[in-house]
Scaffold this active site. Structure first.
Site, short mmCIF file in Angstrom:
data_model
loop_
_atom_site.label_atom_id
_atom_site.label_comp_id
_atom_site.label_asym_id
_atom_site.label_seq_id
_atom_site.Cartn_x
_atom_site.Cartn_y
_atom_site.Cartn_z
N ARG A 3 0.80 -1.23 0.00
CA ARG A 3 0.00 0.00 0.00
C ARG A 3 0.83 1.27 0.00
NH1 ARG A 3 -2.84 -3.38 1.68
NH2 ARG A 3 -1.08 -3.86 2.97
N THR A 4 1.76 1.35 0.91
CA THR A 4 2.43 2.64 1.09
C THR A 4 3.18 3.02 -0.18
OG1 THR A 4 2.58 2.18 3.43
CG2 THR A 4 3.95 3.94 2.62
N LYS A 33 25.22 -3.93 -1.77
CA LYS A 33 26.68 -3.84 -1.95
C LYS A 33 27.34 -3.08 -0.81
CE LYS A 33 26.26 -3.43 -6.97
NZ LYS A 33 26.46 -2.48 -8.07
N ARG A 38 11.31 3.95 3.13
CA ARG A 38 10.99 3.01 4.22
C ARG A 38 12.24 2.21 4.53
NH1 ARG A 38 5.86 -0.88 4.53
NH2 ARG A 38 5.02 1.13 5.16
N HIS A 76 5.36 6.02 11.54
CA HIS A 76 4.84 5.87 10.17
C HIS A 76 3.90 7.05 9.92
CE1 HIS A 76 3.44 4.29 6.51
NE2 HIS A 76 3.18 3.05 6.84
C1 NCD Z 1 1.81 -0.80 8.23
C2 NCD Z 1 3.30 -0.66 8.39
O1 NCD Z 1 4.05 -0.86 7.42
O2 NCD Z 1 3.71 -0.33 9.50
N1 NCD Z 1 1.42 -1.01 6.91
C3 NCD Z 1 1.17 0.07 6.11
O3 NCD Z 1 2.06 0.81 5.76
N2 NCD Z 1 -0.10 0.32 5.80
C4 NCD Z 1 1.19 -1.77 9.14
C5 NCD Z 1 1.74 -3.16 9.15
O4 NCD Z 1 2.65 -3.51 8.41
O5 NCD Z 1 1.20 -3.93 9.95
#
Ligand code: NCD
Length: 306
Positions: free
Chosen positions: A51-52, A80, A101, A129
């Protein structure tokens, strides 16, 4: 130049403006379709995501921009041994903004310190997040009509769940918000959230183990998955993973206007039979995530919206 590391990087007034912009994007998408023509977002994902990453990419495409990036550490020069600082210096030459991320807490912050383009923290380890929080705030404000005067239950892995940490930090700034923290003993929120965030802001909160006990009082239930990848051993994960399962029978204990949110991915913690309940808002939440990321990109790139 601004970055986004934590939801607290925006004041409450700035957040209001950002959410207003997201609501306007929802109503008038055509008005925004070319505001980022010629711009690029780099999505640097050192950890799995569906999703993100896709919602950042969809957000930039909806604004007329382009995307580049990688979706795992193995497919980048991190394999690397390249440092995050070197990677972001290089990416600054290719893109106008970046979403990162990383499994290590603080990695996007390190990147932001040497970057010449805005860096968005798209999740750093078990820490924060912020863009999921923007998504959550937009969903709550759009569907409930307010961010104050709410009783919010957060359920599941409150220890490692970074979405929970960011959401609590954001919500303590609103009046008369109380929290019910629903978790097994081993997965309680970290001390810093309890002491430096909830108690320091004089927020009303209680911790319970049984979901059934909390449900009747809630305006909103935020379910989370047990974060398998952050456990030290598989046995503990297996013991914890099905601790909570929200099903039709439990939903009967909840108020008729309680919303159910979940950052997704869902594993077993919400039974699919709940998906058709009008209170289930977790798929709508995904759509709000695109609008709010569009608003965020426009804001950080300082694009003039007429
Ligand atoms: C979340 C995350 O990555 O922290 N997912 C997301 O980005 N919607 C929640 C999760 O992974 O449980």
């Amino acid at each position: 130049m601004r970055h986004l590391m934590s939801p607290l990087d925006f004041s409450v007034e700035e957040l209001d403006r950002l959410l207003d912009l997201a609501n306007d994007i929802e109503k008038n998408p055509d008005k925004y379709a070319h505001l980022c023509d010629g711009k690029r977002i780099a999505t640097l994902f050192y950890e799995p995501s569906t999703r993100t990453r896709l919602s950042f990419e969809a957000a930039m495409m909806n604004l007329g921009g382009k995307v580049l990036g990688f979706s795992s550490a193995n497919s980048s020069s991190a394999a690397k041994g390249e440092s995050v600082s070197d990677t972001i210096r290089m990416v600054s030459c290719y893109a106008d903004i970046c979403a990162m991320r990383h499994p290590k807490e603080g990695a996007p912050l390190v990147a932001s310190m040497v970057s010449s383009i805005p860096v968005i923290n798209a999740g750093d380890g078990g820490h924060q997040h912020p863009t999921q929080t923007l998504t959550d705030l937009l969903t709550i404000r759009s569907l409930k009509g307010r961010l104050d005067n709410l009783t919010i239950g957060l359920c599941g892995d409150l220890k490692f769940g970074r979405t929970v940490h960011s959401l609590i930090e954001a919500l303590v700034r609103y009046d008369n918000v109380s929290f019910v923290l629903i978790s097994p003993e081993e997965l309680r929120v970290p001390d810093y959230i309890r002491e430096d965030v909830l108690e320091a802001n004089h927020k009303n909160y209680r911790e319970v183990i049984r979901l059934e006990e909390a449900l009747p009082d809630l305006d909103l239930l935020y379910m989370t998955r047990v974060q398998r990848e952050r456990f030290f051993n598989e046995e503990d994960y297996i013991r914890m993973k099905d601790f909570y399962i929200l099903d039709k029978a439990k939903m009967e204990l909840a108020p008729e206007d309680m919303l159910v949110l979940h950052p997704l991915p869902r594993v077993n913690e919400i039974s699919t039979e709940v998906d058709n309940d009008p209170r289930a808002a977790y798929f709508k939440q995904v759509q709000y995530g695109v609008y709010v990321r569009m608003a965020l990109i426009l804001t950080l790139l300082e694009v003039k919206v007429c």
